[in-house]
Design a protein around this motif. Sequence first.
Motif, mmCIF file in Angstrom:
data_model
loop_
_atom_site.group_PDB
_atom_site.id
_atom_site.type_symbol
_atom_site.label_atom_id
_atom_site.label_comp_id
_atom_site.label_asym_id
_atom_site.label_seq_id
_atom_site.Cartn_x
_atom_site.Cartn_y
_atom_site.Cartn_z
ATOM 1 N N LEU A 169 -13.895 45.754 15.388
ATOM 2 C CA LEU A 169 -14.562 46.824 14.247
ATOM 3 C C LEU A 169 -15.514 47.622 15.009
ATOM 4 O O LEU A 169 -15.589 49.022 15.004
ATOM 5 N N ARG A 170 -16.533 46.996 15.791
ATOM 6 C CA ARG A 170 -17.561 47.545 16.453
ATOM 7 C C ARG A 170 -16.905 48.603 17.648
ATOM 8 O O ARG A 170 -17.441 49.734 17.647
ATOM 9 N N SER A 171 -15.982 48.320 18.055
ATOM 10 C CA SER A 171 -15.308 49.302 19.076
ATOM 11 C C SER A 171 -14.675 50.614 18.353
ATOM 12 O O SER A 171 -14.896 51.411 19.001
ATOM 13 N N PHE A 172 -13.922 50.359 17.234
ATOM 14 C CA PHE A 172 -13.576 51.532 16.616
ATOM 15 C C PHE A 172 -14.779 52.386 16.193
ATOM 16 O O PHE A 172 -14.709 53.670 16.083
ATOM 17 N N GLN A 173 -15.648 51.479 15.622
ATOM 18 C CA GLN A 173 -17.172 52.366 15.093
ATOM 19 C C GLN A 173 -17.639 53.095 16.409
ATOM 20 O O GLN A 173 -18.251 54.385 16.063
ATOM 21 N N CYS A 174 -17.958 52.441 17.489
ATOM 22 C CA CYS A 174 -18.449 53.298 18.741
ATOM 23 C C CYS A 174 -17.555 54.454 19.079
ATOM 24 O O CYS A 174 -18.287 55.529 19.181
ATOM 25 N N GLY A 175 -16.341 54.261 19.133
ATOM 26 C CA GLY A 175 -15.508 55.295 19.625
ATOM 27 C C GLY A 175 -15.727 56.446 18.634
ATOM 28 O O GLY A 175 -15.332 57.756 18.917
ATOM 29 N N TYR A 176 -15.531 56.101 17.402
ATOM 30 C CA TYR A 176 -15.762 57.109 16.172
ATOM 31 C C TYR A 176 -17.118 57.796 16.129
ATOM 32 O O TYR A 176 -17.092 59.190 16.037
ATOM 33 N N ALA A 177 -18.203 56.982 16.637
ATOM 34 C CA ALA A 177 -19.476 57.762 16.649
ATOM 35 C C ALA A 177 -19.636 58.853 17.736
ATOM 36 O O ALA A 177 -20.235 59.865 17.640
ATOM 37 N N LEU A 178 -18.988 58.355 18.843
ATOM 38 C CA LEU A 178 -19.076 59.352 19.974
ATOM 39 C C LEU A 178 -18.118 60.764 19.921
ATOM 40 O O LEU A 178 -18.514 61.637 20.292
ATOM 41 N N ALA A 179 -17.051 60.178 19.277
ATOM 42 C CA ALA A 179 -16.125 61.398 19.123
ATOM 43 C C ALA A 179 -16.747 62.603 18.071
ATOM 44 O O ALA A 179 -16.584 63.629 18.404
ATOM 45 N N MET A 180 -17.301 61.906 17.111
ATOM 46 C CA MET A 180 -17.949 62.850 16.071
ATOM 47 C C MET A 180 -19.091 63.622 16.607
ATOM 48 O O MET A 180 -19.237 64.604 15.896
ATOM 49 N N ARG A 181 -19.619 63.310 17.661
ATOM 50 C CA ARG A 181 -20.751 64.225 18.381
ATOM 51 C C ARG A 181 -20.199 65.195 19.169
ATOM 52 O O ARG A 181 -20.949 66.058 19.655
ATOM 53 N N THR A 182 -18.871 65.375 19.174
ATOM 54 C CA THR A 182 -18.148 66.344 20.150
ATOM 55 C C THR A 182 -17.752 67.486 19.247
ATOM 56 O O THR A 182 -17.619 67.202 18.096
ATOM 57 N N ASP A 183 -17.273 68.580 20.033
ATOM 58 C CA ASP A 183 -16.592 69.509 19.103
ATOM 59 C C ASP A 183 -15.057 69.540 19.694
ATOM 60 O O ASP A 183 -14.432 70.597 19.194
ATOM 61 N N ASP A 184 -14.569 68.485 20.085
ATOM 62 C CA ASP A 184 -13.274 68.461 20.748
ATOM 63 C C ASP A 184 -12.372 68.049 19.512
ATOM 64 O O ASP A 184 -12.370 66.675 19.089
ATOM 65 N N ALA A 185 -11.641 68.842 18.829
ATOM 66 C CA ALA A 185 -10.847 68.223 17.598
ATOM 67 C C ALA A 185 -9.809 67.232 17.886
ATOM 68 O O ALA A 185 -9.531 66.486 17.147
ATOM 69 N N SER A 186 -9.207 67.231 19.050
ATOM 70 C CA SER A 186 -8.298 65.914 19.490
ATOM 71 C C SER A 186 -8.884 64.783 19.492
ATOM 72 O O SER A 186 -8.267 63.805 19.000
#
Length: 484
Positions: A353-370
């Motif tokens: 769960l923590r790994s999914f959440q870390c990846g999600y948090a980092l991704a949502m800080r970017t403008d990369d839609a993919s």
Amino acid sequence: DNCEHVIGAAATLADALLKGAPLLHVLATSREPLRITSEQLLRLPALELPPADAVPDAAAARHFAAVQLFCERCAAVDEAFVLADADVPVVVDICRRLDGIPLALELAAGRIGHFGLHELRRQLDDRFRLLTRGARNMPLRHQTLRATLDWSYGLLDAQERQVLQALSVFKSRFRLESASAVAGCDVFDTLADLAAKSLVSIEFCRQHVYYRLLETTRAYAGAQLSASGGAGAVLLRHARHCLGLAGRIAADWERMAPAHWSARYGRHVDDLRAAIDWAFGEDGDVALGVALTLGAQTLFYQLSLMDEYRVRVERALECMHRQALEDPVSEMQLHASLAHLLLHTQGVTGTMLRSFQCGYALAMRTDDASRRFEAICGMWICSLKMADFQGADNYVEQLAVLCAARDDTAMRLVLARMRSAGAYLRGRYAQSAALARMVLAHPEGAGQLGFNNALLADHQVCLRGTLARCLWMQGRPDDALALA
């Protein structure tokens, strides 16, 4: 006999004799050809070994020359030695690690009385210390394995030695262009000379030519490389070459037949392992190690090395944090990979769960839609696995907003697939079946859609599975069974 150390003089003498006496025949043994006209070559391969994927019984194993020689020499040293079926895998491994080289097998058998089979195999990691004490009536170069290789190595020129040392970093067979990349120079002629001197083996596979060092030669040349002080530069070139290779491996998976892809690239996993280990080692390059770990994903997945790859991803994250390496995109990808690996190998855990959440948090800080798309898919999967259907619906809506801003058919199909799965889990079987049929009927519906294609879920299979279960729950068992 053994005229490689005077090859030029031997060639001149043989040529003069043959021209002066046309009916004469000259038999010469050497590690390289004389290279005179009318010469006919008979190459002597190493002794035959059992196939790598077979473990014969004792009677069958003795039909292979390497096993036969080893057992004969063991019996000569220890009259009580008898090859039992239970010992065959150990004996075959010893013979294989010694490349079926007769001298090496004889020297190893000579130590059987000191160590026994199992300890002998363990001691082969330091084979040059172990394989000594040959017969006193033999030439000095045949009394220890190191002396034999010292003899061959001493006949090489500086360029040949340098290239042979560089080639020792390869853990499997390699192509000419790979050899040049790692050696840092054009090795076309040098590689041919090393092959002619029996220090490099040539293998033909379809239209490709591959080269390989015997394990014993590789160990010797690797020791010479370490002693030369140039190992760091060679290992860096090898790691960079492996990074490019990993990219080609991943790209070719999309266009090559699986069997052809596996036959061509499966052997590279040992080189990628070695490159990653070096990059995260004391004298390595952490950024390069992270890139290698990410690049190797497809190969590790396809070889079903999920647990090993999970450990390597964890190590990459650990090294990034220890070195304070700022690379949010790579960190996000590593967390996403780790989350899926944990899910598929250990199930639902707090670490997953923590790994999914870390990846999600980092991704949502970017403008990369993919990247955001992949992270949202990851959190949706995580929510479903935890039976948090309301949370899963929230991530579906996030994805719907992302899809509305982009004209991307693949994204829309993934969204429909996710809605189909979610509807099934909530008991909305008619809605789920309709969405599954819609995706299956779409021309692009069979593609590898969604997060982490390297996991290679076949979405046709996934959707048909969902549809079959929907039909079952709707009271249509015959249709469900036919679809299943």
